[in-house]
Design a protein around this motif. Structure first.
Motif, PDB file in Angstrom:
ATOM      1  N   UNK A   1     -64.285 -26.559  14.837  1.00 17.35           N
ATOM      2  CA  UNK A   1     -66.081 -25.790  14.258  1.00 17.35           C
ATOM      3  C   UNK A   1     -67.011 -26.379  14.590  1.00 17.35           C
ATOM      4  N   UNK A   2     -66.788 -27.844  13.370  1.00 19.81           N
ATOM      5  CA  UNK A   2     -67.937 -27.690  13.290  1.00 19.81           C
ATOM      6  C   UNK A   2     -68.679 -29.384  14.902  1.00 19.81           C
ATOM      7  N   UNK A   3     -67.099 -30.213  15.792  1.00 22.87           N
ATOM      8  CA  UNK A   3     -67.492 -30.128  16.771  1.00 22.87           C
ATOM      9  C   UNK A   3     -68.105 -28.774  17.663  1.00 22.87           C
ATOM     10  N   UNK A   4     -67.885 -28.039  17.480  1.00 20.06           N
ATOM     11  CA  UNK A   4     -68.395 -27.331  18.376  1.00 20.06           C
ATOM     12  C   UNK A   4     -69.714 -26.600  18.363  1.00 20.06           C
ATOM     13  N   UNK A   5     -70.388 -26.795  17.015  1.00 19.35           N
ATOM     14  CA  UNK A   5     -71.935 -26.817  16.743  1.00 19.35           C
ATOM     15  C   UNK A   5     -72.158 -27.666  16.803  1.00 19.35           C
ATOM     16  N   UNK A   6     -71.942 -28.589  16.989  1.00 18.73           N
ATOM     17  CA  UNK A   6     -72.592 -30.431  17.715  1.00 18.73           C
ATOM     18  C   UNK A   6     -72.794 -30.126  18.461  1.00 18.73           C
ATOM     19  N   UNK A   7     -71.594 -29.621  19.681  1.00 21.43           N
ATOM     20  CA  UNK A   7     -71.683 -29.842  20.357  1.00 21.43           C
ATOM     21  C   UNK A   7     -73.205 -28.817  21.765  1.00 21.43           C
ATOM     22  N   UNK A   8     -73.157 -27.761  20.724  1.00 19.52           N
ATOM     23  CA  UNK A   8     -74.468 -26.734  20.881  1.00 19.52           C
ATOM     24  C   UNK A   8     -75.857 -27.469  20.439  1.00 19.52           C
ATOM     25  N   UNK A   9     -75.616 -27.788  19.478  1.00 23.09           N
ATOM     26  CA  UNK A   9     -77.210 -28.957  19.061  1.00 23.09           C
ATOM     27  C   UNK A   9     -77.629 -30.156  19.462  1.00 23.09           C
ATOM     28  N   UNK A  10     -76.734 -30.499  21.141  1.00 22.23           N
ATOM     29  CA  UNK A  10     -76.501 -30.889  21.902  1.00 22.23           C
ATOM     30  C   UNK A  10     -77.158 -30.863  22.831  1.00 22.23           C
ATOM     31  N   UNK A  11     -76.912 -29.389  23.529  1.00 20.94           N
ATOM     32  CA  UNK A  11     -77.376 -29.050  24.916  1.00 20.94           C
ATOM     33  C   UNK A  11     -79.392 -28.288  23.926  1.00 20.94           C
TER      34      UNK A  11
ATOM     35  N   UNK B   1     -71.678 -18.707   2.487  1.00 22.94           N
ATOM     36  CA  UNK B   1     -72.572 -19.219   3.315  1.00 22.94           C
ATOM     37  C   UNK B   1     -73.911 -18.680   2.503  1.00 22.94           C
ATOM     38  N   UNK B   2     -74.688 -19.253   3.250  1.00 24.89           N
ATOM     39  CA  UNK B   2     -76.802 -19.537   2.953  1.00 24.89           C
ATOM     40  C   UNK B   2     -77.157 -18.741   4.019  1.00 24.89           C
TER      41      UNK B   2
ATOM     42  N   UNK C   1     -75.812 -24.555  12.693  1.00 27.67           N
ATOM     43  CA  UNK C   1     -75.996 -24.926  11.175  1.00 27.67           C
ATOM     44  C   UNK C   1     -75.696 -23.768   9.830  1.00 27.67           C
ATOM     45  N   UNK C   2     -76.435 -22.664  10.361  1.00 28.07           N
ATOM     46  CA  UNK C   2     -75.828 -21.768   9.157  1.00 28.07           C
ATOM     47  C   UNK C   2     -74.824 -20.875   9.746  1.00 28.07           C
ATOM     48  N   UNK C   3     -74.212 -20.856  11.233  1.00 28.61           N
ATOM     49  CA  UNK C   3     -73.476 -20.124  11.384  1.00 28.61           C
ATOM     50  C   UNK C   3     -72.578 -20.888  10.909  1.00 28.61           C
ATOM     51  N   UNK C   4     -72.402 -22.217  11.377  1.00 31.07           N
ATOM     52  CA  UNK C   4     -71.448 -22.766  11.313  1.00 31.07           C
ATOM     53  C   UNK C   4     -70.618 -23.079   9.484  1.00 31.07           C
ATOM     54  N   UNK C   5     -71.959 -22.717   8.668  1.00 30.51           N
ATOM     55  CA  UNK C   5     -71.605 -22.882   7.900  1.00 30.51           C
ATOM     56  C   UNK C   5     -70.927 -21.538   6.594  1.00 30.51           C
ATOM     57  N   UNK C   6     -71.376 -20.286   7.625  1.00 31.03           N
ATOM     58  CA  UNK C   6     -70.588 -18.862   7.489  1.00 31.03           C
ATOM     59  C   UNK C   6     -69.070 -18.939   7.553  1.00 31.03           C
ATOM     60  N   UNK C   7     -69.234 -19.282   9.172  1.00 32.06           N
ATOM     61  CA  UNK C   7     -67.299 -20.222   9.317  1.00 32.06           C
ATOM     62  C   UNK C   7     -66.800 -20.775   8.547  1.00 32.06           C
TER      63      UNK C   7
END
Length: 386
Positions: free
Chosen positions: A120-130, A294-295, A266-272
């Motif tokens: 899940x963190x990796x997928x978020x990091x790739x979205x940030x990279x995009x 979740x925050x 990051x919010x979505x990641x934290x919720x996941x």
């Protein structure tokens, strides 16, 4: 043959003009010749243009460093740009980190807590990279390109006309100097006794004065025309500032979009991560793992910062109970915690302590007791026991 004669004459004339300008410039530097000063308005415009050029270069170069911190990558992109070729696409740092996390999570097993979290963190990091890649592309198109066009286009034209103006001024001052010398020689000769030879000299110097006056009128006209051309170009600097202001707004908007995307990711990641089960027990009786809550966007403060220091914290319902508890309760420590000062209590993972609330205390903290020791403890490091 005629062409050769013409080229030789032109070369000789150009050499004579260059020598005349060099002599005039040297004499000005030595204080031996007068210098025609530009009017104050034109001088102010020249100063404004030079200032604009200097700061535009600095802003442009530092923006390039911000968008691409790797100097080798910047050099490679510069070379491809000069060769008029498209630079090869390369994976950026967030995308590379994301891929490593996904590969690691797959290796550890998507069914495990750590493996699932890594994926899940990796997928978020790739979205940030995009998003980072989109920021670079948008900023290069809407901000860096207009700045570079000014430096390599408009300002080069201004510099060329400014150099021509300098040459025209040197020609004008050289003509003034020749006229002054011719008049001085004519005056000296007219003061001598009239003889045939001296009369010839007077005629020669009179012709020289006439020739110098005609040359002065021509050079003055050329200087005035060039000054007007230069002034018109320089007055366009105000329009350049207005254009760069619009480009700056575009750059700020691109940054705002980028940071908003990263924040939402990051919010979505934290919720996941907060949706994981409350406990994962290991075979070695290691510390149990609890989820990340979740925050909400307006809840980022000291509690959110505290939660990120230990990625896994207590569940939202438990957290609410801790904030609202009255009297003393038993709580299990989830992670080691080193006290920042004498008012806080150091904690060890898995130990059980007594906690209670104090009126006026920050809602992110409780008072903790362990035997005779007492101090503040962060609630995100605790799990309330039934």
């Amino acid at each position: 043959m005629n062409i050769m004669d013409f080229n030789v004459k032109k070369l000789a004339a150009d050499a004579g003009t260059f020598l005349s300008r060099a002599v005039q410039f040297t004499e000005e530097k030595l204080g031996q010749a007068e210098k025609t000063e530009l009017d104050a308005h034109l001088e102010n415009l020249l100063s404004k243009a030079e200032c604009t050029k200097i700061w535009t270069e600095k802003i442009m170069k530092q923006t390039e460093v911000l968008l691409q911190p790797n100097p080798n990558a910047r050099i490679e992109e510069f070379v491809y740009e000069k060769l008029d070729r498209k630079a090869p696409s390369r994976i950026n740092n967030p995308e590379l980190l994301g891929q490593y996390m996904i590969d690691a999570g797959t290796e550890f097993g998507p069914g495990t807590a750590y493996g699932n979290a890594l994926i899940k963190c990796g997928e978020t990091q790739k979205r940030i990279g995009t998003a980072d890649r989109e920021l670079i592309q948008t900023s290069a198109l809407n901000f860096l390109t207009p700045l570079r066009n000014f430096i390599e286009g408009d300002y080069k034209t201004i510099a060329k006309e400014r150099k021509l103006l300098q040459n025209k001024r040197l020609d004008l001052d050289a003509a003034k100097t020749r006229l002054k010398k011719a008049k001085a020689a004519e005056t000296r000769n007219s003061q001598l006794n009239s003889t045939r030879l001296e009369g010839d000299n007077i005629m020669i110097w009179a012709e020289e004065v006439t020739k110098s006056e005609q040359e002065l009128r021509i050079t003055q006209s050329e200087f005035d025309r060039q000054a007007e051309i230069t002034r018109l170009l320089l007055e366009g600097i105000s329009s350049t500032h207005a254009h760069h202001l619009r480009c700056l707004n575009d750059f700020v908007e691109a940054q705002m979009t980028y940071y908003a995307q990263c924040y939402q990711y990051m919010l979505d990641l934290q919720k996941q991560l907060g949706s994981f089960p409350s406990n994962y027990l290991s075979n070695n009786n290691q510390t149990s793992v609890a989820p990340v809550p979740s925050v909400l966007p307006n809840a980022i403060g000291s509690s959110a910062m505290a939660s990120t220091s230990g990625l896994v914290i207590t569940s939202p319902s438990n957290l609410s109970d801790l904030k609202e508890c009255s009297g003393s309760r038993k709580a299990r420590v989830l992670y080691d915690y080193d006290a920042a000062n004498s008012t806080e209590l150091s904690l060890l993972a898995d130990e059980v302590i007594t906690v209670f609330s104090v009126v006026g205390m920050d809602s992110d903290w409780l008072m903790g007791e362990r035997g005779n020791q007492k101090g503040k403890v962060p609630i995100t490091y605790l799990e309330l026991l039934n």
